[in-house]
Write a protein that holds these residues in place. Structure first.
Motif, PDB file in Angstrom:
ATOM      1  N   MET A  83       0.752  -1.186   0.096  1.00 31.38           N
ATOM      2  CA  MET A  83      -0.071  -0.124   0.144  1.00 31.38           C
ATOM      3  C   MET A  83       0.931   1.308   0.061  1.00 31.38           C
ATOM      4  N   ALA A  84       0.590   2.197  -0.989  1.00 25.76           N
ATOM      5  CA  ALA A  84       1.240   3.251  -0.912  1.00 25.76           C
ATOM      6  C   ALA A  84       1.090   4.247   0.290  1.00 25.76           C
ATOM      7  N   ASN A  85       1.922   5.053   0.564  1.00 26.55           N
ATOM      8  CA  ASN A  85       1.920   5.834   1.486  1.00 26.55           C
ATOM      9  C   ASN A  85       2.120   7.388   1.184  1.00 26.55           C
TER      10      ASN A  85
ATOM     11  N   ARG B 124       6.909  10.194  -6.054  1.00 30.26           N
ATOM     12  CA  ARG B 124       6.390  10.137  -7.254  1.00 30.26           C
ATOM     13  C   ARG B 124       6.027  11.909  -7.839  1.00 30.26           C
ATOM     14  N   ALA B 125       5.572  12.760  -7.041  1.00 31.68           N
ATOM     15  CA  ALA B 125       5.122  13.915  -7.677  1.00 31.68           C
ATOM     16  C   ALA B 125       6.509  14.835  -7.216  1.00 31.68           C
ATOM     17  N   GLU B 126       7.394  14.305  -6.759  1.00 30.99           N
ATOM     18  CA  GLU B 126       8.446  15.167  -6.576  1.00 30.99           C
ATOM     19  C   GLU B 126       8.332  16.669  -5.842  1.00 30.99           C
ATOM     20  N   VAL B 127       7.522  16.202  -4.601  1.00 30.92           N
ATOM     21  CA  VAL B 127       7.098  17.376  -3.723  1.00 30.92           C
ATOM     22  C   VAL B 127       7.405  16.815  -2.449  1.00 30.92           C
ATOM     23  N   ASP B 128       7.242  17.729  -1.400  1.00 31.37           N
ATOM     24  CA  ASP B 128       7.219  17.151  -0.206  1.00 31.37           C
ATOM     25  C   ASP B 128       6.103  16.673   0.351  1.00 31.37           C
ATOM     26  N   PRO B 129       6.056  15.644   1.307  1.00 31.36           N
ATOM     27  CA  PRO B 129       4.863  15.041   1.754  1.00 31.36           C
ATOM     28  C   PRO B 129       3.837  16.059   2.616  1.00 31.36           C
TER      29      PRO B 129
ATOM     30  N   PRO C 252      -1.721  25.073  -9.594  1.00 31.43           N
ATOM     31  CA  PRO C 252      -2.691  24.003 -10.287  1.00 31.43           C
ATOM     32  C   PRO C 252      -1.836  22.825 -10.879  1.00 31.43           C
ATOM     33  N   GLU C 253      -0.801  23.344 -11.614  1.00 34.63           N
ATOM     34  CA  GLU C 253       0.425  22.218 -11.809  1.00 34.63           C
ATOM     35  C   GLU C 253       0.892  21.080 -10.958  1.00 34.63           C
ATOM     36  N   THR C 254       1.124  21.685  -9.881  1.00 33.20           N
ATOM     37  CA  THR C 254       1.779  20.963  -8.732  1.00 33.20           C
ATOM     38  C   THR C 254       0.585  20.040  -8.267  1.00 33.20           C
ATOM     39  N   ARG C 255      -0.583  20.587  -8.290  1.00 35.66           N
ATOM     40  CA  ARG C 255      -1.452  19.918  -7.462  1.00 35.66           C
ATOM     41  C   ARG C 255      -1.810  18.797  -8.375  1.00 35.66           C
ATOM     42  N   GLU C 256      -1.860  18.963  -9.870  1.00 40.98           N
ATOM     43  CA  GLU C 256      -2.278  18.150 -10.929  1.00 40.98           C
ATOM     44  C   GLU C 256      -1.128  16.923 -10.521  1.00 40.98           C
ATOM     45  N   ARG C 257      -0.286  17.295 -10.530  1.00 43.59           N
ATOM     46  CA  ARG C 257       1.038  16.164 -10.434  1.00 43.59           C
ATOM     47  C   ARG C 257       0.648  15.385  -9.307  1.00 43.59           C
ATOM     48  N   ILE C 258       0.570  16.043  -8.226  1.00 43.42           N
ATOM     49  CA  ILE C 258       0.222  15.245  -6.910  1.00 43.42           C
ATOM     50  C   ILE C 258      -1.060  14.430  -7.054  1.00 43.42           C
ATOM     51  N   LEU C 259      -2.397  14.664  -7.685  1.00 46.20           N
ATOM     52  CA  LEU C 259      -3.489  14.043  -7.700  1.00 46.20           C
ATOM     53  C   LEU C 259      -3.071  12.764  -8.753  1.00 46.20           C
TER      54      LEU C 259
ATOM     55  N   ALA D 169      -0.188  11.455  -9.311  1.00 49.34           N
ATOM     56  CA  ALA D 169       0.499  10.506  -8.720  1.00 49.34           C
ATOM     57  C   ALA D 169      -0.127   9.671  -7.525  1.00 49.34           C
ATOM     58  N   ALA D 170      -1.063  10.307  -7.091  1.00 51.88           N
ATOM     59  CA  ALA D 170      -1.866   9.456  -5.758  1.00 51.88           C
ATOM     60  C   ALA D 170      -2.802   8.545  -6.684  1.00 51.88           C
ATOM     61  N   ARG D 171      -3.485   9.024  -7.728  1.00 52.29           N
ATOM     62  CA  ARG D 171      -4.341   8.059  -8.591  1.00 52.29           C
ATOM     63  C   ARG D 171      -3.341   6.803  -9.035  1.00 52.29           C
ATOM     64  N   GLU D 172      -2.263   7.197  -9.621  1.00 57.76           N
ATOM     65  CA  GLU D 172      -1.549   6.114 -10.046  1.00 57.76           C
ATOM     66  C   GLU D 172      -1.132   5.160  -8.998  1.00 57.76           C
TER      67      GLU D 172
END
Lengths: 365, 365
Positions: free
Chosen positions: B1-3, B10-15, B32-39, B41-44
DNA sequence: TCCTAGGGTACTCCTATCTTT
DNA sequence: TAAAGATAGGAGTACCCTAGG
């Protein structure tokens, strides 16, 4: 609320020592005197270990989930009770999700008995974001707050069940089987139908019909197969006009009966096996409304017993399935699964039992 | 399980940034761009926040507890349903403890429970004696896994309720009040009894009895008080031999009726108000068994409606209490309590409604 | 100087596993 | 070796920081 450190300070030891004592960790020794100090401190502070912190560390929450189509359904009550009792006996807590309530569907008690009713999407449910079916389930089981899950009856459609299985969460299905998912407990539905048919045959019936479960589920198929096999075994012909099906609700039973009557004007069955208790209640009321007498004009046997069957008009003859046991076995299997023991598919060995009441009698002709 | 860290990597940001995005934290901005990257990554990674870790930090678990005397009491089903539905709509999970199931549990329960802390005397036997109901509940609610608790009906005695209240856990009682504990929802039981009595009076009855609830609870007292008040208001005398009580079960109803019949040989009531649906079913069957006809010999009105009342012999006239609403209100109050809003005692304003069926008719004499 | 966009750290409480006396 | 201490997470969030414009 006191925590471990508070206890440790009061007992003048290290928190890890407190943890060992309170868990009765056998791997390490603690002097009786120290142990006593710790226990006293814990008692004085009214200390309770925090389940979240413990679960985070141990990856066990001692909690199992139960997803059930409806809590207020007579046909489920034994199963639920078996699950609750077995879980309590094993020291597990139970998180119950009432699928009907989550769905926001009408609280019609008889909505679903033991067949499948795959609810449509909520659609017009703006409410809060968390209110959609999938979300709640996803959250519930992907959350880490459950050690395992019991899915009873047709609370979820196969797609959802498969998703859960993929997540790797220990999973046991109750009276429900899906290809590819391991861990299921069912009762002997084939035998149940046979018991019902044999009872009618013994009374002298030869024209015996079936009101089955409309949904395309394993349970529905097994109950119909049992009926057909028993008829064949008794050398009786099946008139397809006597075989109807409907949703396991009072209304479903009424409608199915009317269809059966309409289809079989020229040759009526003298006895009917009804695959759901709720349907049977509807069948009784429809027969009454259409001026027919039970059991003189027609005999009725229903699947699943419940104390209320004593109090219908007339009291219903039923086939009692070992539902309590089914619930208990489901928990037992799940506990094994939690211990890493691979679990298979179980048919509860207890035989279905006929409970003769007043809705069956020898045919008049 | 991913944490969370996996997603962050994966999104190259801080937890912490991931956390903010996934919680929709409005206090801080994310491109928005960062947010998208995070979302993405989370989905993947199919990421789900761990409820235990989150709860540990936030001290909120979004879970409420429900303690109920029995899951298979038809009179409770609406309440349970209302609670489940309201909880689901608010995004809360529900942990259900069936007090009956816990009660009937095996001795192993004790050992599991006492393993932690509350173990009785150190020298004595492994504390299995301390395995009371209370311990289970203590664990359940002292554990930190619940935000709040709903205690329905008489699932716990007053002493236990008081203990819970002392612990400071938000608590709402359903159809149950205890002095000193705040937060309760009840239906208008007094009015309910009055509706039942008035219906019988309208039919012409003058000798009206009561089969109440045996337990010494607020509900039992209110229902009896309502009966007495309505009788007085109708200028009718109460013969104390017509007032009986029993547990809310089929058997309890049967026994109470027989006691009433035995006590009132010289002057029988022509109508009886029964304070529980389950009891009423027992009353019907006992009357049948004793050769009396309902409603010709005696009329019966029961508290709490259920679709099954349509199908008893004869169909039962009932007083429908706003139980669904009571359950919903209980959740609403608990949610307020969780937000720190002080809660009081609510009487659900919806009026009890008479559902006339065939167990009541004018008296014969 | 203020804002944007995000980083870093401490903390929740408990348990597993070393390490020390 | 018996008995206890110390340390390191487990997974997240609250709160405080900071680099850059």
């Amino acid at each position: 609320m006191a925590n471990l450190r508070d206890v440790a300070r009061r007992a003048e030891v290290d928190p890890s020592t407190v943890s060992r004592v309170l868990r009765d960790d056998p791997s390490q020794q603690v002097r009786p005197e120290t142990r006593e100090r710790i226990l006293t401190a814990a008692r004085e502070l009214n200390y309770r270990p925090n389940a979240l912190a413990r679960g985070l560390r141990t990856r066990r929450t001692d909690t199992i989930g139960l997803i059930i189509p409806s809590l207020d359904n007579l046909g489920f009550s034994d199963v639920t009770h078996g699950i609750q009792a077995a879980a309590a006996a094993a020291g597990k807590l139970v998180m119950v999700v009432d699928a009907g309530a989550v769905d926001g569907s009408a609280p019609e008690w008889a909505e679903v008995l033991d067949g499948a009713v795959d609810g449509g999407e909520p659609g017009a449910s703006p409410a809060s974001a968390a209110a959609t079916k999938g979300d709640v389930y996803e959250r519930l089981i992907g959350d880490g707050r459950l050690d395992g899950l019991i899915v009873a009856f047709a609370a979820l459609d196969d797609r959802h069940v498969a998703q859960l299985a993929e997540r790797g969460i220990p999973l046991v299905l109750v009276n429900r089987r899906t290809t590819g998912v391991h861990g299921s407990v069912v009762v002997d539905d084939v035998r149940g139908s046979a018991v019902a048919v044999e009872h009618l045959v013994r009374l002298g019936h030869r024209r015996i019909g079936l009101i089955g479960l409309a949904a395309d589920t394993d349970t529905a198929r097994r109950r119909e197969a049992g009926y057909r096999q028993a008829m064949t075994a008794a050398d009786l012909a099946i008139d397809e006009r006597w075989v109807e099906a409907g949703p396991p609700t009072v209304e479903g039973g009424r409608a199915a009966l009317y269809r059966l009557l309409a289809a079989s004007r020229s040759a009526r069955p003298t006895g009917i096996v009804v695959a759901s208790l709720m349907s049977a209640v509807g069948v009784l009321s429809a027969l009454r409304d259409s001026g027919r007498h039970v059991p003189d004009d027609i005999s009725i046997v229903a699947f699943n017993d419940h104390p209320f069957a004593d109090h219908t008009a007339p009291p219903l003859t039923t086939v009692r399935m070992p539902n309590l046991r089914m619930g208990q076995e489901a928990v037992r299997m799940l506990l094994h699964a939690l211990d890493g023991v691979p679990v298979g598919d179980l048919v509860v060995p207890d035989a279905p039992e006929l409970v003769a009441r007043e809705s069956t009698a020898p045919p008049r002709d």
